[in-house]
Design a protein around this motif. Structure first.
Motif, PDB file in Angstrom:
ATOM      1  N   SER A 105     -12.171  -3.664   0.016  1.00 45.79           N
ATOM      2  CA  SER A 105     -11.701  -2.663   0.972  1.00 45.79           C
ATOM      3  C   SER A 105     -10.348  -3.054   1.549  1.00 45.79           C
ATOM      4  N   PRO A 106      -9.440  -2.080   1.715  1.00 46.11           N
ATOM      5  CA  PRO A 106      -8.168  -2.403   2.379  1.00 46.11           C
ATOM      6  C   PRO A 106      -8.377  -2.918   3.791  1.00 46.11           C
ATOM      7  N   ASP A 107      -9.486  -2.530   4.433  1.00 44.46           N
ATOM      8  CA  ASP A 107      -9.758  -3.039   5.781  1.00 44.46           C
ATOM      9  C   ASP A 107      -9.975  -4.551   5.769  1.00 44.46           C
ATOM     10  N   ALA A 108     -10.489  -5.073   4.653  1.00 43.12           N
ATOM     11  CA  ALA A 108     -10.698  -6.517   4.548  1.00 43.12           C
ATOM     12  C   ALA A 108      -9.378  -7.274   4.449  1.00 43.12           C
ATOM     13  N   LEU A 109      -8.304  -6.565   4.094  1.00 42.78           N
ATOM     14  CA  LEU A 109      -6.993  -7.190   3.948  1.00 42.78           C
ATOM     15  C   LEU A 109      -6.124  -7.010   5.178  1.00 42.78           C
ATOM     16  N   ALA A 110      -6.562  -6.165   6.110  1.00 51.59           N
ATOM     17  CA  ALA A 110      -5.784  -5.907   7.325  1.00 51.59           C
ATOM     18  C   ALA A 110      -5.744  -7.156   8.199  1.00 51.59           C
ATOM     19  N   GLY A 111      -4.604  -7.378   8.823  1.00 44.51           N
ATOM     20  CA  GLY A 111      -4.466  -8.509   9.719  1.00 44.51           C
ATOM     21  C   GLY A 111      -4.245  -9.832   9.030  1.00 44.51           C
ATOM     22  N   GLY A 112      -4.054  -9.805   7.707  1.00 35.78           N
ATOM     23  CA  GLY A 112      -3.846 -11.037   6.961  1.00 35.78           C
ATOM     24  C   GLY A 112      -2.379 -11.269   6.664  1.00 35.78           C
ATOM     25  N   ASN A 113      -2.104 -11.817   5.487  1.00 34.40           N
ATOM     26  CA  ASN A 113      -0.711 -12.140   5.162  1.00 34.40           C
ATOM     27  C   ASN A 113      -0.137 -11.270   4.048  1.00 34.40           C
ATOM     28  N   LEU A 114      -0.834 -10.183   3.694  1.00 32.72           N
ATOM     29  CA  LEU A 114      -0.305  -9.234   2.731  1.00 32.72           C
ATOM     30  C   LEU A 114       0.180  -7.984   3.449  1.00 32.72           C
ATOM     31  N   ALA A 115       1.451  -7.652   3.236  1.00 31.13           N
ATOM     32  CA  ALA A 115       1.990  -6.418   3.811  1.00 31.13           C
ATOM     33  C   ALA A 115       1.935  -5.271   2.812  1.00 31.13           C
ATOM     34  N   GLY A 116       1.732  -5.592   1.528  1.00 33.34           N
ATOM     35  CA  GLY A 116       1.673  -4.559   0.505  1.00 33.34           C
ATOM     36  C   GLY A 116       0.755  -4.951  -0.629  1.00 33.34           C
ATOM     37  N   VAL A 117       0.164  -3.952  -1.267  1.00 33.14           N
ATOM     38  CA  VAL A 117      -0.662  -4.163  -2.454  1.00 33.14           C
ATOM     39  C   VAL A 117      -0.374  -3.044  -3.437  1.00 33.14           C
ATOM     40  N   VAL A 118      -0.593  -3.347  -4.716  1.00 30.60           N
ATOM     41  CA  VAL A 118      -0.494  -2.341  -5.770  1.00 30.60           C
ATOM     42  C   VAL A 118      -1.870  -2.237  -6.408  1.00 30.60           C
TER      43      VAL A 118
END
Length: 338
Positions: A54-67
């Motif tokens: 889930s993109p929510d699992a990546l929120a607040g981390g060190n990735l600003a973008g994903v493809v």
């Protein structure tokens, strides 16, 4: 006097991170007030699957973008309406030959792949060809890249004419084509068709130097995904992937950081093991940062944010992965360049 290599610390000598990095201090009004470190462009993982993580699992981390390189169109629609980071770009559905990969995979929902019939040489008046219709559908749902599956180890693949028709249709819409290549001859098929990027560094066969030179000449990018070739084990696939990427990079090929996030156990953010393997493949510190911060397929990075890595740069390449994995995304306005 013993010779020094990249793992030999020299007291007071820090890695050269190149022009992308600058010393910075966090604002007194933000989190960790006054902390000093290095400001970097936003980090991007160029190969994820938001149908699996889930993109929510990546929120607040060190990735600003994903493809996102393959998902049902309803996942694309939902993720596009989501606000906040990480910013996402999409390929839409896997385009594959009838019965081809990943239609038989347990992790792949039925709607995540679109089977495109072979080119038959006939034009049906003003109607689009199946290749044109497939590309148009992905773009209509918000895709900015096209993903094709070329996995000869798992079933039928496109012939050269059909793959060429897909590439041509994508070019007309200014959409780069990304190929999953696996099995004998698949890298060559992708290069000869002019595919813009490979979703994985080739791992099932050694790519010869002549073909690597051709890939570099057409400007092809390779998304690294070295970790998932062995998931930490020194398998033949893992060894081949590192060797292929080392020679591609040495020949001037453009490398993009990517992890295939959603494939097996990986951190919900930057994978330090992937960074270690990039270094093993011959990338210098500044080149690791180039791979990690390239905004592809966009021209510009995410606006209003930056990456902050606390403390000075490490002294050796052996410490680079942990330092970068500990970085965070912060509002650009909270950083003061020193």
């Amino acid at each position: 006097m013993p010779q020094l290599d990249d793992s030999t610390p020299v007291p007071g000598v820090r890695l050269d991170l190149g022009p992308l990095a600058a010393a910075a201090r966090r604002s007194l009004n933000g989190g960790h007030p006054g902390e000093v470190g290095v400001v970097l462009p936003p980090f991007v993982d160029h190969h994820v699957h938001l149908m699996l993580v889930s993109p929510d699992a990546l929120a607040g981390g060190n990735l600003a973008g994903v493809v996102d390189l393959g998902a049902p169109l309803e996942v694309v629609t939902a993720a596009r309406s989501r606000e906040g980071l990480p910013r996402a770009d999409f390929a839409g559905r896997f385009l594959t030959a009838p019965g081809g990969y990943p239609t038989d995979r347990p992790w792949a929902p039925e709607s995540c792949a679109l089977e495109v019939p072979a080119v038959d040489g006939e034009r049906r008046g003003a109607l689009p060809s199946p290749a044109e219709a497939a590309v148009a559908e992905q773009q209509a749902f918000g895709a900015s890249v096209v993903k094709v599956a070329l996995n000869a180890a798992a079933g039928p693949v496109f012939d050269a004419a059909t793959l060429g028709a897909i590439v041509a249709a994508a070019r007309e819409r200014r959409m780069p084509v990304v190929a999953h290549v696996e099995g004998p001859g698949m890298t060559r098929l992708a290069v000869e068709a002019g595919v813009d990027a490979l979703a994985h560094t080739p791992f099932t066969e050694r790519v010869d130097d002549e073909l690597i030179a051709r890939a570099v000449a057409i400007g092809q990018r390779w998304i690294s995904t070295l970790f998932v070739a062995g998931h930490g084990e020194r398998t033949p696939d893992a060894e081949r992937a590192v060797d292929n990427l080392r020679r591609f990079h040495a020949a001037g090929g453009r490398v993009l950081y990517g992890t295939d996030l959603g494939n097996g156990e990986q951190p919900a953010g930057v994978n330090p093991h992937e960074l270690e393997l990039l270094v093993e493949a011959g990338l210098a510190a500044s080149e690791v940062l180039d791979a990690l911060t390239d905004p592809w397929p966009r021209e510009e990075p995410a606006e209003g944010v930056a990456t902050f890595a606390a403390g000075p740069p490490p002294e050796t390449l052996g410490d680079l992965h942990a330092w970068l994995a500990g970085a965070v995304v912060v509002p650009a306005e909270e950083l003061e360049t020193l």
